[in-house]
Structure formats: structure tokens, C-alpha cells
Scaffold this active site. Sequence first.
Site, PDB file in Angstrom:
ATOM      1  N   LYS A  52     -37.180  85.024  85.038  1.00 32.34           N
ATOM      2  CA  LYS A  52     -35.986  85.564  85.544  1.00 32.34           C
ATOM      3  C   LYS A  52     -34.849  84.998  85.511  1.00 32.34           C
ATOM      4  O   LYS A  52     -34.668  83.659  85.953  1.00 32.34           O
ATOM      5  CB  LYS A  52     -36.419  85.858  86.887  1.00 32.34           C
ATOM      6  CG  LYS A  52     -35.246  87.034  87.595  1.00 32.34           C
ATOM      7  CD  LYS A  52     -35.311  86.714  89.321  1.00 32.34           C
ATOM      8  CE  LYS A  52     -34.494  85.433  89.607  1.00 32.34           C
ATOM      9  NZ  LYS A  52     -32.900  85.831  89.576  1.00 32.34           N
ATOM     10  N   GLU A 106     -39.228  71.901  90.390  1.00 28.14           N
ATOM     11  CA  GLU A 106     -37.786  71.034  90.273  1.00 28.14           C
ATOM     12  C   GLU A 106     -36.956  71.314  91.084  1.00 28.14           C
ATOM     13  O   GLU A 106     -36.276  72.344  91.038  1.00 28.14           O
ATOM     14  CB  GLU A 106     -37.243  70.880  88.832  1.00 28.14           C
ATOM     15  CG  GLU A 106     -36.320  69.913  88.876  1.00 28.14           C
ATOM     16  CD  GLU A 106     -35.200  70.155  87.678  1.00 28.14           C
ATOM     17  OE1 GLU A 106     -34.032  70.066  87.789  1.00 28.14           O
ATOM     18  OE2 GLU A 106     -35.743  70.253  86.399  1.00 28.14           O
TER      19      GLU A 106
END
Length: 513
Positions: free
Chosen positions: A177, A252
Amino acid sequence: MAGAEVVKNYIDGEWRDSSSGGRIEVDDPSNGETIAVVAEAGPEEVHLAVAAANRVFRDRVLIDMHPYDRGQMLFRVADALEARSEEIATINCIETGKALDLARGEVRTAIRYLRYYAGLADKLEGRSIPRGAEFVDYTVRSPFGVSAQIVPWNGPLELMARSLACAIATGNSVVVKSPELAPLSGVEFARACETAGLPAGAVNVITGYGQTAGQALIEHPDVRHIVFTGSTATGRTVLKAASERIVPCIMELGGKSAAVVYSDADLDAVVDAVRIGTYLNAGQNCNNLTRLLVQRSIADELLEKVKVCVEGLTVGPGRENCDLTPMISKKQRKGVTEACEIALLEGARAVTGGAALSERSGYFMAATVFADVTRDSNLFQKEVFGPVLAVTVFDDPATGIELANDTDQGLAAGVFTRDIDRALWCADRLWAGQVYVNGWYVGGVETPFGGVKQSGYGREKGQEALDGYVQTRNIGIRISPPSSGEGSRAQSRTVTRDQGPSQAIALSDLVQP
């Protein structure tokens, strides 16, 4: 790009419009003008993309391919990006607002990721485990299946290459995405995959909003692996959805990175690190230098040097290669200005900047330095994600490390000193995923990257990254030695009390919990 046809999603080797007819306008952050319109992916596009990727996995298209050939596919994607590198860099510059030279660097880095992991595709090995004469036992490192990857807008091409290369090298199929604020770089990456001749469905790139396409992707029952780069707050949402189905994640997340500056430091090196670490890409980097912790004896001198540097930064559009470029959106800039207002209310002193550059078109924020920032303040503790530096003074050397570690996040940290003993002592005690000494952004494609504490877990970059894209499976085979007759064969398989410990088969070897 203005006035061009609607940019579509890349699903199962084809370019598809949105089933809902939804559209997302992409702005040039330097002036707010629309530069492109992309098809808004929703749950239907997510379902089609995941179904295509899952078919590739079920049919073992990538798994049964020789690892060398998977690597060759990645080499071809890198070649396709390189062939159009200047055009892609220009697109990246305009949609993100970053400096053109920085965008060129992003394209080069994306190509390096692809080639780095292409070279490692046929070097991911299992091991043989000795278990005595009656067993052959070994491990294989297998892909998870469909890897859903949600890419941020601050480095869309580079970060897409980083995760996707690992996934393909290890035999996973991918649904990406791309960020709604900067989707065009992802589209260019998909075109490179198409040019390279990747199997249909191996890589799918969709564009949609996080609360619709993103949510549908992480909740999809056929997604077996999630890679997310973004804020800690959004990361919690992703993890909650993943936990419902026990899906492994690589996370992250945000940072509040600090540099500890001791009295013997090279102050010019510190200033250069601030220029790059705090203000590059308008401070919109997860591991940017947000806090400067300075030993008192040099604080005034360093603060003056930093002020001169910051006020000398050129300001303007990325295409002009200015030092301070616009922020990605008006909303993002508003969040930064509000953080500055809170800092003033909490007693911080604005050395320079602190407000939006409203006289300019686009989403420009003044390069900002705050002094007298206390450790319990919002500016010290909370990620701002903009061109804002918080300066705090300390006396005792150990206090600098204590201050650096005094946040919930730990993505990066740094130390500046000419004393190698002190540098090593500090590096061992700074609790961050990566520690920079006498510089900033010291790592590279080959070095592992990731956070500790609420900055996430798992590692990207380097050889260690591959570990997050495979699961170790064990295969144990019970064998019998050759014999001349059935009687001896049967006897060889019988466990008797006369056999020594090395020959006995323990119950725990036969029945697993």
C-alpha cells in the site's frame, strides 16, 4: 503530470481502476497545486491484490524458482529503475517536496537495495543438525506467504525497494500500500516490476487511505506477514490487528533521536550533523536528529554556530535543490507549529524559527531551534517530525547518556567526542537501534536498521533483514542402516535396555508438545 489520466493500481500484472470510482489528488508541497490524480483503492482492490499474491504463493511460483533466478528478477527491476532514474527522481522530488539531489539519491539507494538482496537470494541457507546414526535432521528457511507492506511518504521509493527486495528474494509474494500523500513513486516501482517481467501477482501496488485500504490489508485473512513503517501511534493499530490472527510483523516506528555532545567534540562536525540530520527533507525522517544534548562548557559556542548555520539555510522548492524544502502537507505542518507553540508555553526559548513560513506558497516551515528544553517537556519526549531541534544542557558526562535514553523511543542516537574510550563507552550505553559516532546517518544499505523500545522491532537493511522474511522449519528423518535380512532390520529398529544412552530414542524425540 497535471491533467494526465488517472493513475491506476497495479494488481495481478494489470493496471486497474478503483471499483468505487474514488480518486486521490496528489499535491506539489511547494505550491499546493495538484500534479496527479490516482485511483483510490478500497477493500475490493485489496481483496483482488491479496488473492493474486496468495495464488502465487499457493502455486509455489517463487518458492520453486531457483533462488538465483529470484535474484535475477530483482536485478532486472533495478535495471528498469536505473534506465529511467532521472525521470523517477523528478517525480519523487515533486510529489514529496524534497530536494532533487536527495530524490536522485533515493533512486540510487532503491537500486542498491534491489541489487544487494538480489545477490543474497541464493545464499540463504539452512543447517544440518547431528542427531546420531538413526536420524537425518535439517532446517529450511521458508517464506511466510503474502507480505503486506505499508510504505510511508517520506521515502516511498527507497523504503518500498528495501522491504520488497527482501520479500521477493526469500520467496514471499507482496502487496504494497503506497502512501496517499506520495503514491507516484510506488507507481513507478510497479512499472519497473512490470518491465522486469515479474510473474503476475508476485508484486501488487495499490494506492488508498490508511483507514480503508490499509486497514483492509492488515486485517485480510490471507495476509501472513506485515511490514509497517510509520508513527508509533499507527503502529499500535497495526499490531492490534495483527495480534488477532497471530501475524508476524516488522515494525519501524517513530524516533526521538538525540546526539550527546561532549566538551572535546569537533563543533563543526556537530553543526554539519545538525544541518543534515535535523533539516534534510524538512526534518521528515524517522531517525533525524531531534535533540542536541550539550555539555555546558561548550553550549553557548555551539548554540551560536548552530544558529548561524540554520539561519543560512536556503529555502525553496525541492526542484531548486534548496536546503530547507516544504513539508509534505498543510496538515503535517500544522502539527509541527502546534508542537512549537506548546514548547514556548512549557518554557523553551526559541533561538530561531518556530513558525510556519506563511509568506510562501506551499507548506514551508521555518528551520527551528529551541534552547532550555527540559526533560519532562513535550518537545523533549514527543516526536515532532519536522525541522525542529531541541537543545538541552548537561554537566556530568554520565548525565548526557541518561538524558539521551530518557524517552520511550530508541531508533537512533549519536555521540560526539574526540576521546575513543568515551565514544565506545557511550556507544555501548546509548539504548538505540543504531548509534552514530561523530556524524549522522552513518549507516548504509549493508547495515541493519531498526528500533528498540517503542521505536519498533525487527530489522531492515543488511543481511539481518532477511531473517524477518523467513521462518525456520525443521525436517527430521528416521533412517535404518543397511542390512542383509528382515530380522536384522527389525532388530536394528528395536530399542532395548541393553542399548547405551547414545543409541536410545527418548520419548521426547517421538512426541512433540
